[in-house]
Design an enzyme around this catalytic site. Structure first.
Site, PDB file in Angstrom:
ATOM      1  CE1 TYR A 139      28.912  40.140  44.616  1.00 61.54           C
ATOM      2  CE2 TYR A 139      29.282  42.396  45.336  1.00 61.54           C
ATOM      3  CZ  TYR A 139      29.726  41.254  44.690  1.00 61.54           C
ATOM      4  OH  TYR A 139      30.971  41.241  44.127  1.00 61.54           O
ATOM      5  CE  LYS A 190      35.891  56.548  41.607  1.00 67.13           C
ATOM      6  NZ  LYS A 190      37.291  56.944  41.327  1.00 67.13           N
ATOM      7  CG  ASP A 222      40.252  55.221  41.106  1.00 67.88           C
ATOM      8  OD1 ASP A 222      40.184  55.389  42.344  1.00 67.88           O
ATOM      9  OD2 ASP A 222      39.989  56.127  40.285  1.00 67.88           O
ATOM     10  CG  ASP A 246      33.869  39.527  44.450  1.00 65.01           C
ATOM     11  OD1 ASP A 246      34.780  38.690  44.412  1.00 65.01           O
ATOM     12  OD2 ASP A 246      32.738  39.316  43.969  1.00 65.01           O
ATOM     13  CG  ASP A 250      39.244  37.173  42.637  1.00 62.35           C
ATOM     14  OD1 ASP A 250      39.087  36.749  43.798  1.00 62.35           O
ATOM     15  OD2 ASP A 250      38.609  36.725  41.668  1.00 62.35           O
TER      16      ASP A 250
END
Length: 357
Positions: A139, A190, A222, A246, A250
């Site tokens: 970001y 990751k 994942d 983020d 959700d």
């Protein structure tokens, strides 16, 4: 207590209005001296001032003890130049106020078990926190942009970048959060593919030596996304990078029945914070009195607890929300089968009534 109120766009003004209503009610009940000042942010600020974060809004945010934020955005602003889009205002606030630690509690209330898509035995008892690093990663990383290559085609560039100091401070925040709860911290990265995340894991392990009482584990993003739906009760505190947090938060909203139930707090090192519902601006339902205001109301509870130090008032709000839900009241997204949904405004009124009772 000076509180900056930034309703923003879409359903932001509707849900923030209910949050302010509840805040005023609990303040009167508990003798809290608060001063609320409202300002424009996002698309509405761009329409009025030509910029999504006018100087007076930034100045107000700097001066406030806490910030109550609604939502930003809208399809009509997506083609504006970078720097003038509504989302850029929120990113700038996070950077300018150094709001690096984003806490997103995920609690599956038994009263809402029948509103989720999961079997009751999967979600019953779910109670964890996603701690998202908020001021670095893709970001904010440089270089970024869209460029022309030598053959004339376009290439998009974003940079995933973390310094040791940035990782170290969010890791400490994660361990402290776990220590105050059930003593389990899962770091999500990751590291098997990305060097940035390799450093992330290394630093988290180093910080972990300062917290021998906290059980540390690691998951790749994942695998974490899968485990979040398969065994959500295994989690206590999840600490992760900006992008991954983020996405995971959700996803986690499905465990509690609706994203309209998830509040959040973005804090700096001094516990000054910006408090907002996790959901976006939802322009398709804006102005229809059907948006769920509970994430905004619960964000007020987080503000009272974390920035203003009023556990009593925060707990009162949470108890009132739970009481109203237990009585069978819900907006369209959490209405029980066969039960008539209530509107945004009425939900706010019922929370105020429950506080008075």
């Amino acid at each position: 207590m000076k509180i900056a109120v930034l309703p923003g766009d879409g359903i932001g003004p509707e849900v923030t209005r209910q949050a302010v209503k509840v805040l005023r009610s609990v303040s009167a009940r508990y003798g809290l001296a608060i001063e609320l000042k409202e300002a424009l942010i996002g698309g509405c600020a761009y329409e009025a001032e030509g910029h999504p974060l006018p100087p007076e809004t930034l100045a107000l945010a700097r001066e406030a003890d806490a910030i109550l934020f609604g939502a930003e955005g809208g399809f009509q602003y997506e083609t504006l130049p970078r720097g003038l889009r509504p989302g850029d205002a929120l990113l700038t606030l996070r950077r300018e106020l150094d709001l690096f630690a984003n806490y997103r509690p995920v609690v599956a209330w038994s009263e809402l078990a029948d509103t989720t898509i999961f079997k009751p035995e999967i979600v019953e008892g779910v109670d964890f926190v996603i701690l998202r690093e908020l001021t670095s990663d893709l970001y904010f990383g440089e270089p970024r942009g869209i460029e022309r290559t030598a053959d004339g085609t376009r290439r998009g560039i974003n940079t995933m970048s973390y310094t040791e100091a940035e990782i170290r401070r969010i890791a400490h925040a994660g361990f402290r959060a776990a220590r105050s709860r059930r003593g389990k911290l899962c770091s999500v990265d990751k590291a098997n593919v990305l060097e940035t995340m390799e450093l992330w894991r290394e630093i988290v392990n180093e910080v972990g030596t300062d917290y021998p009482d906290v059980e540390l584990s690691h998951l790749y993003i994942d695998a974490a996304a899968m485990a979040l739906l398969r065994t959500p009760k295994a989690f206590d505190v999840i600490v992760t990078a900006n992008l991954f947090g983020d996405i995971l938060s959700d996803e986690a909203s499905m465990l509690v029945g609706s994203i309209g139930m998830l509040p959040s707090a973005s804090l700096n090192a001094d516990n000054k914070g910006l408090f907002e519902p996790v959901h976006g601006c939802a322009p398709d339902i804006a102005g229809k009195d059907i948006a769920n205001p509970l994430a905004a109301v619960l964000s007020v509870a987080m503000m009272l607890r974390l920035s203003l130090g009023r556990e009593d008032a925060a707990s009162a709000i949470e108890s009132a929300v739970r009481k109203v839900i237990a009585e069978g009241h819900g907006t369209r997204d959490i209405a029980k089968p066969g039960k008539e949904p209530i509107g945004t405004e009425e939900m706010g009124d019922k929370i105020v009534q429950a506080l008075a009772a």
